[in-house]
Design a protein around this motif. Structure first.
Motif, PDB file in Angstrom:
ATOM      1  N   GLU A 179       0.827  -1.201   0.000  1.00  0.00           N
ATOM      2  CA  GLU A 179       0.000   0.000   0.000  1.00  0.00           C
ATOM      3  C   GLU A 179       0.870   1.262   0.000  1.00  0.00           C
ATOM      4  OE1 GLU A 179      -3.883   1.855   2.372  1.00  0.00           O
ATOM      5  OE2 GLU A 179      -2.730   0.216   3.283  1.00  0.00           O
ATOM      6  N   THR A 196       2.377   1.713  -3.411  1.00  0.00           N
ATOM      7  CA  THR A 196       1.364   2.233  -4.330  1.00  0.00           C
ATOM      8  C   THR A 196       1.290   3.750  -4.255  1.00  0.00           C
ATOM      9  OG1 THR A 196       0.056   0.188  -4.195  1.00  0.00           O
ATOM     10  CG2 THR A 196      -1.095   2.189  -4.913  1.00  0.00           C
ATOM     11  N   ARG A 197       1.280   4.285  -3.038  1.00  0.00           N
ATOM     12  CA  ARG A 197       1.234   5.755  -2.879  1.00  0.00           C
ATOM     13  C   ARG A 197       2.516   6.401  -3.400  1.00  0.00           C
ATOM     14  NH1 ARG A 197      -1.169   4.536   2.166  1.00  0.00           N
ATOM     15  NH2 ARG A 197       0.820   4.876   3.250  1.00  0.00           N
ATOM     16  N   TRP A 233      -6.177   1.260  -3.333  1.00  0.00           N
ATOM     17  CA  TRP A 233      -5.534  -0.007  -2.953  1.00  0.00           C
ATOM     18  C   TRP A 233      -6.467  -0.759  -2.023  1.00  0.00           C
ATOM     19  CZ3 TRP A 233      -4.005  -2.563   1.490  1.00  0.00           C
ATOM     20  CH2 TRP A 233      -3.062  -3.593   1.346  1.00  0.00           C
ATOM     21  N   PRO A 264      -6.634  -4.622   0.151  1.00  0.00           N
ATOM     22  CA  PRO A 264      -5.814  -5.773   0.508  1.00  0.00           C
ATOM     23  C   PRO A 264      -6.304  -7.043  -0.179  1.00  0.00           C
ATOM     24  CG  PRO A 264      -7.298  -5.221   2.308  1.00  0.00           C
ATOM     25  CD  PRO A 264      -7.443  -4.142   1.277  1.00  0.00           C
ATOM     26  N   GLU A 274     -13.822   1.600  -1.998  1.00  0.00           N
ATOM     27  CA  GLU A 274     -12.572   2.324  -2.214  1.00  0.00           C
ATOM     28  C   GLU A 274     -12.775   3.507  -3.159  1.00  0.00           C
ATOM     29  OE1 GLU A 274      -8.228   2.755  -1.827  1.00  0.00           O
ATOM     30  OE2 GLU A 274      -9.933   2.035  -0.622  1.00  0.00           O
ATOM     31  N   GLY A 316      -4.277  -6.105  -3.698  1.00  0.00           N
ATOM     32  CA  GLY A 316      -3.140  -6.702  -3.032  1.00  0.00           C
ATOM     33  C   GLY A 316      -2.918  -8.152  -3.450  1.00  0.00           C
TER      34      GLY A 316
END
Length: 703
Positions: A162, A165-166, A175, A177, A192, A205
């Motif tokens: 995560e 990703t940022r 994102w 999980p 999301e 994920g």
């Protein structure tokens, strides 16, 4: 419809959008989504065979109410986006699909929900909706891609995914999980997006990527740009790290040495991997594979297994890594098998323990515990499955897994799915139901054939028949151009070819090596290569005699030697079938050299049958007669010689041969092929026999 051409320069993915093609498609959004799907599926770095799914939403007139409704068109269960057509998609009422939220009972209700998808069907010709259908339906976008790009899965499978990703995309990507695909995962994607409006996509994920757009082109570009950013990030990390997989531990053999060793080893591996079900093989020694299998980190990473569900569904939870030394001599089959058997036994025991430790009360019965992926450091990677396509695709998926591990290790470190999660995917009842829906295998499925003289005529007809009945075939012939033309008539993964002069032992060995490299071994050998010379005794030369003996008799002898070596190494039995002739049984004029060689072929087959029965290798002969139409040997001098012997013209030969048999039938190459199929596919407890395919010639009756 017009679109601007791509301004982004792509280095790590292929930009394949052709605007002229898109313009010809026009405003048909379903056709545009199919076009996008096909070009995405053409790049294996983006998604592999059968991996991922795509969709679009359109406004249609409801046939029951005449009202306009939104319909979602999505890849159906078991399809492949690279080859997707309209017949492979499902069309569902979007509103009805979303109404299923009212009846969803939580994670324990996932399997029931799949059955309810059918109540949302709009298009009655729909393919069965897949488990991923709600992931597309609960998102509002007109065009959506769910892909399994190597680079993005590397991000998804990296420790601290995560956060990574940022770091790559900032606030532009969501994102979620890891969660097994299903209705609840669709709800997580919906949430999301609600929490982060304006994002361009979502990372799943340990799984993959969701991206979208208002048009098919915008969706395509969004997908490519997101994948490109992940790829560039990983390559920068690799550059900073200076090496991958801990560096090189083992040096590869030279390419020719690798392939030579693999060719000799594959039948042994195939036999061991076929202890429960006969398998077909595939070999690869690409740079990507060698970098991984020769590395210091192989020992740590290989047992961890793959991350993306699509990967391990096709490759099993982990590979078998051989402990053979790179320089190991593999020509002594018995010695090598003694070394390999314990490794396979250990793998099967480990897989059984994995099954027993994680099975549920309602889990399907344990499947074949043999490895799908086998790694030989310094040499290459072998994969075995029920057919060539499945074995090749398993190899491609493991290459994807290697790329994922490479990227994740460069970013932080690679993480695989927990074993229970992996088991629950592998033995999911819905996956089992999909397996049970697969069509029944053909009679010769999982069999590998080598046919000499297959560039045309009887040999090509035999190859055609064997492929039609499910076998894969290696076509061999002395004429490469004929072979190329013949090979071009087959679908991918059903045939290969090897130039082979049956009078040259080295050429025969190369043909068998090619068969082993392409498919893993040989189960059926048909000696159809031949020629015919019809002359009176006084005109028959020593050269005539020698060439007939060398092609028909010595060639058969050496083919048998090589075939038996491979078949004994596999331990799976086999079929050896010479194509002889009525002339080996019946005396006729002007035929001493040809008739003698055919008689020798027939008796050699009986001798081989007597010797090889203990190995479950069956040896039977097919005797054609009068195959004029479509047969290569009737071109030229042979036809003239036979016409002279019977006191007729060449043009009269077809009628002459048809009228002289008891059934008054014209015999064609396809009839000889049926005889071969009967011996290899039906009469599996027959050996030492002769099948006459001659319309009934009383003088040629064998008893």
């Amino acid at each position: 419809m017009t679109q601007s051409t791509a301004t982004t320069q792509f280095k790590y993915v292929d930009y394949l959008w052709d605007q002229e093609t898109a313009d010809r498609i026009g405003e048909d959004q379903v056709a545009q989504f199919l076009y996008r799907s096909n070009i995405l599926g053409a790049d294996l770095r983006i998604t592999n065979y059968g991996g991922g799914n795509t969709s679009c939403k359109t406004i249609e007139k409801d046939p029951l109410t005449n009202q306009e409704v939104e319909v979602m068109w999505v890849k159906g269960s078991g399809g492949d986006i690279g080859t997707l057509t309209r017949s492979g998609i499902a069309g569902l009422y979007t509103g009805r699909l979303r109404d299923l939220k009212k009846v969803y009972g939580g994670l324990a209700d996932e399997d029931r929900m799949v059955g309810l998808f059918n109540h949302a069907i709009f298009d009655l010709d729909s393919k069965a909706p897949s488990i991923d259908t709600p992931l597309h339906g609960l998102l509002p976008f007109k065009h959506i891609d769910h892909l399994h790009p190597d680079a993005v899965i590397a991000v998804a499978a990296a420790q601290d995914s995560e956060q990574v990703t940022r770091e790559i995309w900032g606030d532009t990507m969501g994102w979620v999980p890891w969660q097994r695909p299903g209705f609840d995962l669709g709800l997580q994607l919906e949430k999301e997006l609600a929490d982060k409006p304006g994002i361009r996509g979502i990372i799943l994920g340990s799984h993959g990527l969701f991206t979208w757009g208002d048009t098919s082109y915008e969706c395509y570009m969004n997908s490519l740009e997101v994948i490109e950013m992940a790829s560039a990030y990983i390559e920068q990390k690799v550059k900073e790290q200076g090496s991958v997989f801990g560096g090189e531990k083992i040096k590869s053999l030279a390419p020719a040495e690798r392939r030579a060793k693999a060719a000799k080893l594959m039948p042994l591996l195939r036999g061991l991997a076929s202890s429960e079900n006969r398998m077909v093989g595939h070999f690869t020694d690409s740079d990507t594979v060698l970098q991984y299998i020769n590395s210091y980190d192989l020992e740590r990473l290989a047992p961890m297994g793959t991350s993306c569900p699509d990967h391990f569904l096709r490759t099993k939870i982990q590979p078998l890594v051989l402990r053979l030394q790179t320089q190991q001599d593999v020509s002594d089959s018995a010695a090598v098998l003694d070394m390999l058997r314990p490794a396979f036994a250990e793998y099967r025991e480990g897989y059984t323990q994995y099954y027993e430790a994680h099975k549920r009360a309602n889990s399907p019965t344990m499947r074949d515990p043999n490895p799908v992926v086998i790694i030989y450091p310094g040499v290459g990677m072998f994969t075995f499955a029920k057919n060539k396509q499945t074995a090749r695709v398993a190899s491609e998926f493991y290459v994807n897994a290697i790329n994922v591990m490479r990227g994740a290790e460069a970013i932080t470190s690679y993480t695989s799915l927990p074993r229970q999660e992996a088991f629950d995917i592998e033995y999911w009842l819905l996956e089992e139901a999909k397996l049970q829906r697969q069509p029944k295998e053909k009679p010769l499925s999982r069999k590998i054939a080598l046919v000499t003289g297959a560039g045309g005529g009887i040999g090509k007809a035999i190859a055609d028949k064997l492929v039609a009945e499910g076998a894969v075939v290696v076509l061999s012939d002395i004429a490469e151009e004929r072979l190329k033309e013949a090979h071009a008539t087959y679908a991918r993964d059903t045939a290969a070819y090897a130039v082979c002069d049956v009078t040259d032992s080295a050429s025969i060995e190369q043909a068998f090596d090619q068969a082993c490299l392409e498919f893993g071994g040989v189960d059926i050998v048909v000696h159809s290569a031949g020629l015919a010379i019809s002359k009176p005794l006084e005109e028959t030369t020593a050269k005539d005699w020698d060439i007939l003996q060398n092609v028909l008799v010595k060639g058969q002898f050496e083919l048998a030697q090589h075939a038996v070596r491979v078949m004994r190494g596999q331990g799976l039995g086999g079929d050896f079938i010479p194509i002889a002739s009525k002339n080996g049984l019946v005396s006729g004029p002007n035929n001493v050299a040809y008739g003698t060689s055919k008689a020798a072929q027939q008796h050699m087959a009986r001798l081989l049958a007597a010797e090889l029965g203990k190995d479950d290798i069956r040896v039977n002969t097919v005797n054609p007669d009068g195959v004029i139409i479509g047969s290569k040997i009737w071109e030229g001098d042979w036809a003239e010689g036979r016409a002279r012997a019977y006191g007729i013209t060449v043009e009269e030969l077809p009628a002459h041969y048809a009228k002289r048999n008891l059934l008054n039938k014209i015999i064609r190459p396809e009839d000889i092929a049926d005889g071969v199929y009967a011996l290899a596919g039906v009469l599996t407890k027959s050996t030492g026999n002769i099948i006459n395919v001659d319309g009934g010639m009383a003088a040629a009756f064998v008893r």
